[in-house]
Design a protein around this motif. Structure first.
Motif, short mmCIF file in Angstrom:
data_model
loop_
_atom_site.label_atom_id
_atom_site.label_comp_id
_atom_site.label_asym_id
_atom_site.label_seq_id
_atom_site.Cartn_x
_atom_site.Cartn_y
_atom_site.Cartn_z
N ARG A 1 -17.57 5.77 -7.40
CA ARG A 1 -17.09 5.17 -6.16
C ARG A 1 -16.70 3.73 -6.46
O ARG A 1 -17.50 2.95 -6.97
CB ARG A 1 -18.15 5.20 -5.07
CG ARG A 1 -17.67 4.60 -3.74
CD ARG A 1 -18.75 4.63 -2.70
NE ARG A 1 -18.29 4.08 -1.43
CZ ARG A 1 -19.04 3.95 -0.35
NH1 ARG A 1 -20.33 4.35 -0.39
NH2 ARG A 1 -18.56 3.43 0.75
N THR B 1 -11.31 11.89 -3.63
CA THR B 1 -10.90 11.48 -2.29
C THR B 1 -10.43 10.03 -2.37
O THR B 1 -11.23 9.11 -2.58
CB THR B 1 -12.05 11.60 -1.28
OG1 THR B 1 -12.55 12.95 -1.31
CG2 THR B 1 -11.59 11.26 0.12
N ARG C 1 0.84 -1.19 0.00
CA ARG C 1 0.00 0.00 0.00
C ARG C 1 0.88 1.25 0.00
O ARG C 1 1.96 1.28 0.61
CB ARG C 1 -0.92 0.01 1.22
CG ARG C 1 -2.01 -1.05 1.15
CD ARG C 1 -3.17 -0.70 2.02
NE ARG C 1 -4.32 -1.55 1.76
CZ ARG C 1 -5.54 -1.33 2.25
NH1 ARG C 1 -5.76 -0.29 3.04
NH2 ARG C 1 -6.52 -2.15 1.97
N LYS D 1 -9.18 6.55 -0.99
CA LYS D 1 -9.31 5.75 0.22
C LYS D 1 -8.13 4.80 0.40
O LYS D 1 -7.70 4.55 1.52
CB LYS D 1 -10.60 4.93 0.15
CG LYS D 1 -11.87 5.77 -0.05
CD LYS D 1 -12.15 6.67 1.12
CE LYS D 1 -13.44 7.45 0.91
NZ LYS D 1 -13.73 8.37 2.04
N ALA D 2 -7.63 4.24 -0.69
CA ALA D 2 -6.50 3.31 -0.63
C ALA D 2 -5.86 3.26 -2.00
O ALA D 2 -6.53 3.42 -3.04
CB ALA D 2 -6.95 1.92 -0.20
N TRP E 1 -13.11 0.88 -7.41
CA TRP E 1 -11.71 0.66 -7.73
C TRP E 1 -11.44 1.06 -9.17
O TRP E 1 -12.23 0.79 -10.07
CB TRP E 1 -11.33 -0.80 -7.54
CG TRP E 1 -11.24 -1.22 -6.09
CD1 TRP E 1 -12.23 -1.75 -5.35
CD2 TRP E 1 -10.09 -1.13 -5.25
NE1 TRP E 1 -11.79 -1.99 -4.07
CE2 TRP E 1 -10.47 -1.63 -3.98
CE3 TRP E 1 -8.78 -0.67 -5.43
CZ2 TRP E 1 -9.58 -1.69 -2.91
CZ3 TRP E 1 -7.89 -0.74 -4.36
CH2 TRP E 1 -8.30 -1.24 -3.12
N HIS F 1 -8.73 2.88 -4.73
CA HIS F 1 -10.13 2.94 -4.32
C HIS F 1 -10.40 4.38 -3.91
O HIS F 1 -9.76 4.92 -3.00
CB HIS F 1 -10.40 1.99 -3.16
CG HIS F 1 -11.86 1.88 -2.82
ND1 HIS F 1 -12.50 2.75 -1.97
CD2 HIS F 1 -12.81 1.00 -3.24
CE1 HIS F 1 -13.76 2.42 -1.87
NE2 HIS F 1 -13.98 1.35 -2.63
N LEU F 2 -11.36 5.00 -4.61
CA LEU F 2 -11.61 6.42 -4.36
C LEU F 2 -13.07 6.75 -4.64
O LEU F 2 -13.80 5.95 -5.23
CB LEU F 2 -10.71 7.30 -5.22
CG LEU F 2 -11.06 7.44 -6.71
CD1 LEU F 2 -10.36 8.64 -7.30
CD2 LEU F 2 -10.72 6.19 -7.49
N THR F 3 -13.45 7.92 -4.21
CA THR F 3 -14.77 8.48 -4.52
C THR F 3 -14.55 9.79 -5.27
O THR F 3 -13.61 10.54 -4.97
CB THR F 3 -15.59 8.74 -3.25
OG1 THR F 3 -14.88 9.64 -2.40
CG2 THR F 3 -15.88 7.44 -2.52
N VAL G 1 -3.76 9.91 0.25
CA VAL G 1 -4.84 9.10 0.83
C VAL G 1 -5.52 9.90 1.93
O VAL G 1 -4.87 10.44 2.85
CB VAL G 1 -4.29 7.77 1.38
CG1 VAL G 1 -5.38 6.98 2.09
CG2 VAL G 1 -3.68 6.94 0.26
N GLY G 2 -6.85 10.00 1.87
CA GLY G 2 -7.63 10.68 2.88
C GLY G 2 -7.72 12.18 2.74
O GLY G 2 -8.36 12.83 3.58
#
Length: 210
Positions: free
Chosen positions: A174, A132, A97, A134-135, A176, A151-153, A120-121
């Protein structure tokens, strides 16, 4: 005259007999032909005798005697063999990661393209889109394809105009995204497009120089 003719005939017959001449006699008439006897049809069998009426009382057959069944004791089943415990599978290598996702964005109207980083975040704005993360991961060494996935939005949030209320954000994506297969799960937006380039670690903070 008649007497002389008869005598002459008798004399002639005597001469013939004396000379040994055989006078042909008429052939006897054939016996009458009898017609063949007519074929007599064979005598027809007599009509089958009528069935006899069943007796009023029918004697019941003697009961069938079945031999007794000898019960046998069932032996207990043998205990199952001890199963050898399967070897534990080797732990799968986890994906590495990272802290930063490198994203490429495109404005379909102006054909303007921009590559930027999103930690991230921490939300990052590109025009009317807010990303945004997430990972962000990279494929492990035991995977067949080397790839990066994030993985994001993505929210569609226009900038506030002066004197107008701020419209509420609307989620545009939203899930991958995959760098090696950008068309597998793409961003579907009428104006903008975006896809992942890679994942990388965040740069260490600069140290103060003395």
């Amino acid at each position: 005259m008649v007497r002389r003719s008869i005598l002459a005939g008798l004399a002639a017959l005597g001469a013939i007999a004396a000379a040994g001449i055989v006078v042909a006699q008429p052939a006897p008439a054939p016996p009458p032909v009898q017609p063949p006897p007519l074929a007599v049809p064979p005598p027809t069998p007599d009509a089958a005798p009528a069935e006899e009426a069943p007796p009023v009382q029918v004697a019941a057959p003697p009961p069938i005697v079945t031999p007794p069944i000898e019960a046998t004791e069932v032996a207990p089943a043998p205990a199952p063999k001890a199963q050898v415990a399967a070897k534990p599978a080797e732990a799968a290598i986890k994906r590495a990661r990272y802290d930063v996702a490198v994203i490429q964005a495109l404005d379909k109207v102006t054909a303007e393209s921009m590559r930027f980083e999103a930690a991230v975040g921490k939300p990052v704005r590109y025009k009317n889109l807010v990303f945004t993360v997430k990972a962000c991961e990279r494929s492990a060494d035991d995977e067949a394809v080397e790839d990066s996935m994030v993985h994001l939005t993505v929210e569609s949030q226009p900038r506030p105009a002066p004197g107008k209320p701020v419209p509420p954000p609307r989620q545009a994506f939203r899930g991958w995204m995959y760098a090696a297969s950008p068309g597998l799960n793409p961003l579907e937006h009428p104006v903008y497009d975006a896809w992942l380039i890679t994942c990388r670690a965040a740069a260490p903070p600069p140290t103060a120089q003395r």
